[in-house]
Design an enzyme around this catalytic site. Structure first.
Site, PDB file in Angstrom:
ATOM      1  N   ARG B  23      18.654  -6.585 -22.724  1.00  0.00           N
ATOM      2  CA  ARG B  23      17.834  -7.754 -22.408  1.00  0.00           C
ATOM      3  C   ARG B  23      18.200  -8.366 -21.051  1.00  0.00           C
ATOM      4  O   ARG B  23      18.119  -9.581 -20.857  1.00  0.00           O
ATOM      5  CB  ARG B  23      17.966  -8.813 -23.524  1.00  0.00           C
ATOM      6  N   ARG B  27      15.371 -14.493 -19.695  1.00  0.00           N
ATOM      7  CA  ARG B  27      15.263 -15.929 -19.418  1.00  0.00           C
ATOM      8  C   ARG B  27      16.483 -16.581 -18.795  1.00  0.00           C
ATOM      9  O   ARG B  27      16.400 -17.696 -18.293  1.00  0.00           O
ATOM     10  CB  ARG B  27      14.946 -16.674 -20.723  1.00  0.00           C
ATOM     11  N   ARG B  36       7.693 -15.911 -15.031  1.00  0.00           N
ATOM     12  CA  ARG B  36       7.086 -16.040 -16.349  1.00  0.00           C
ATOM     13  C   ARG B  36       6.259 -17.326 -16.512  1.00  0.00           C
ATOM     14  O   ARG B  36       5.465 -17.428 -17.447  1.00  0.00           O
ATOM     15  CB  ARG B  36       8.178 -15.999 -17.439  1.00  0.00           C
ATOM     16  N   ASP B  72       8.836  -4.745 -25.007  1.00  0.00           N
ATOM     17  CA  ASP B  72       9.183  -5.384 -26.275  1.00  0.00           C
ATOM     18  C   ASP B  72       9.393  -4.298 -27.327  1.00  0.00           C
ATOM     19  O   ASP B  72       8.697  -3.278 -27.303  1.00  0.00           O
ATOM     20  CB  ASP B  72       8.036  -6.319 -26.696  1.00  0.00           C
ATOM     21  N   TYR B 148       8.881  -6.297 -39.324  1.00  0.00           N
ATOM     22  CA  TYR B 148       7.915  -7.252 -38.785  1.00  0.00           C
ATOM     23  C   TYR B 148       6.522  -7.011 -39.358  1.00  0.00           C
ATOM     24  O   TYR B 148       5.762  -7.950 -39.617  1.00  0.00           O
ATOM     25  CB  TYR B 148       7.905  -7.195 -37.257  1.00  0.00           C
TER      26      TYR B 148
END
Lengths: 335, 335
Positions: B23, B27, B36, B72, B148
């Protein structure tokens, strides 16, 4: 039966495994949901009339061998002045979390003032069940308490407290010590009021790496668990690769989560009694599936020193019929 | 450097460990947050111009040895018609989840239609970095996709999909097979478009007990990982007690989460290359602490077949200075 439970906790052979379920007094039971309709969670656990009835529900319905007091792993935050409530859809929220080392609580109220309702509940339960079941007290462990105290709420992988450990290693150790002091007193208080056995739930401490666990967790677990004279159980998730660190806690019984093969655990732990470890999600299957998996587990665990339980708390979506299949399978054994 | 990365993935000795972070394009980087600001997550990953720039940011800033495509783990749901979006404060939400066995998707669109933006991104990245870094493709694993798809959203301990396994064992196996088919095609597609290495993220499969993991997960991992000709990496959390099951996946490189002692892992895995495994929360400490822990880790991992990484994705609260300390420590090694 209390005697069966205590025999297994001492590592002795039993006619069948004693059985109970973590979080057995809970939302999957319609009679629980009915009682809870009029009380918040915090009201329910701190009102002995209500908590007593809830604690006894699974015993009355299934005839489990252990009656665990209806309470919360976080109540030990209270004597330190850390106020919390349960927020719907979120979980426990601490109103005055510990953000910085300077926030560490220094004053505490005595257990028999702030947590007197726990003593009252245990006294009642001991009178209610007599020799028919073991009364199980419990407390959250230092890491788990610290995690909520630091994060202020449930946190993914408990990153805030782990970050606190990285940023402030000494304050982290001090914080664990502070919680260990409270928990040590709290479990003794539980024993004094009728607990036949106490379980330490440091459920999330296994999120520390092995070196950190050895340095920070093992010593506080030892201190807490060696201080009481009744049988103790330790429960930490994600310890399959380091069962030796769970054994080192000094607990009489090593709790196993469902990701450990119980046969492998037996090989590693020798004659140390174990508790567990059916996958709680199996109880979302049909009763035949539950019975078959439970029989297999009991067989692999052997006939001495095994307390049958799930490998984590029961899920609220569970059908009571599945719990019945689980408990009855244990009760049908005769060896 | 690409060659250093590939040498380590083949188990060879390297002058220093190649380094990247799971990752790493994310962020915690101010330049990421800026880009973003104008795009949703799904827009950003599916717009090659944006995804390309984001993928390259950590490489430009830190000089990591691997450039992981910005994407993702759940995009492989799309070819099966499982639509999802990211809900703020919640996470991925699947609009048409699989509640019953009959909901299992049967039709699929070709990868090069539904996921063509991934191919385009990889082609660009391969051209951008040349021999200077390895281009890393990845996909979510069958269990993680199934979780999911069944739960419809993030779920505590992934209980819904585990309950599906208990209630519908055959449909569960079929579902994993369906996802394995898609993932097999998807990783081949990535290789065809320039991925030098692919990582399978079945992050949550370790929530299955050992017997279930053996029965349901190992075969699908083998099928996916043995199908591609470039080096493969497998990453599953909570496998410290059963590294043999990770090795059995057939992956060239075994990813280790931070709860495994890397020395113990080396003993168990023999000469199988490993990736990992600094506790990501250590990067919330100061740079000196990070550097010290990173040096220690590199030393314990040995000089052959080690790709330095975190033991899980980087936390968004991380200061880029801590990442710099991590990467620079690797770059300062000369052996």
């Amino acid at each position: 039966m209390k005697e069966r439970f205590l025999r297994a906790a001492r590592g002795e052979r039993t006619d069948r495994p004693p059985v109970w379920l973590m979080r057995q007094a809970g939302r999957y039971l319609p009679e629980y949901r009915e009682l809870r309709a009029d009380n918040t969670f915090r009201e329910a656990i701190s009102t002995p009339d209500v908590a007593e009835e809830i604690s006894l529900q699974p015993w009355k319905r299934f005839g489990v061998d252990g009656v665990v007091m209806y309470s919360d792993i976080l109540v030990a935050l209270e004597p330190l002045g850390l106020e919390y409530h349960i927020e719907s859809g979120v979980g426990p929220v601490v109103e005055n979390p510990i953000r910085e080392p300077a926030d560490r609580p220094v004053e505490r109220t005595p257990i028999d003032e702030s947590l007197d309702y726990v003593g009252e509940l245990l006294t009642r339960l001991a009178a209610d069940v007599g020799d028919e079941a073991a009364v199980i007290g419990f407390a959250g462990g230092p890491f788990t308490l610290a995690s909520y105290a630091v994060a202020g709420r449930p946190s993914r992988s408990h990153v805030p407290v782990r970050g606190f450990r990285a940023a402030h290693p000494e304050a982290f150790a001090d914080l664990l010590d502070t919680f260990a002091d409270v928990v040590t007193d709290f479990v003794q208080y539980q024993v004094d009021h009728g607990a036949d056995v106490v379980q330490l739930f440091d459920t999330y401490a296994g999120l520390l790496g092995p070196a950190d666990y050895e340095e920070f967790i093992v010593p506080v677990h030892q201190r807490i668990l060696e201080s009481v004279d009744v049988p103790t159980i330790v429960f930490v998730r994600n310890m399959a690769g380091r069962l030796d660190q769970l054994r080192a806690s000094g607990a009489d019984v090593v709790g196993l989560d469902w990701t450990v093969d119980i046969g492998v655990a037996r090989d590693i732990l020798g004659d140390r009694p174990v508790q567990g470890n059916l996958d709680p999600s199996y109880l979302l299957g049909d009763p035949d599936f539950v019975a078959e998996r439970t029989r297999d587990l009991i067989e692999r665990a052997g006939s001495a020193g095994h307390i049958l339980n799930l490998g984590h708390g029961i899920d609220r979506r569970t059908d009571p019929k599945a719990v019945e299949a689980f408990v009855k399978t244990a009760q049908s054994i005769d060896r």
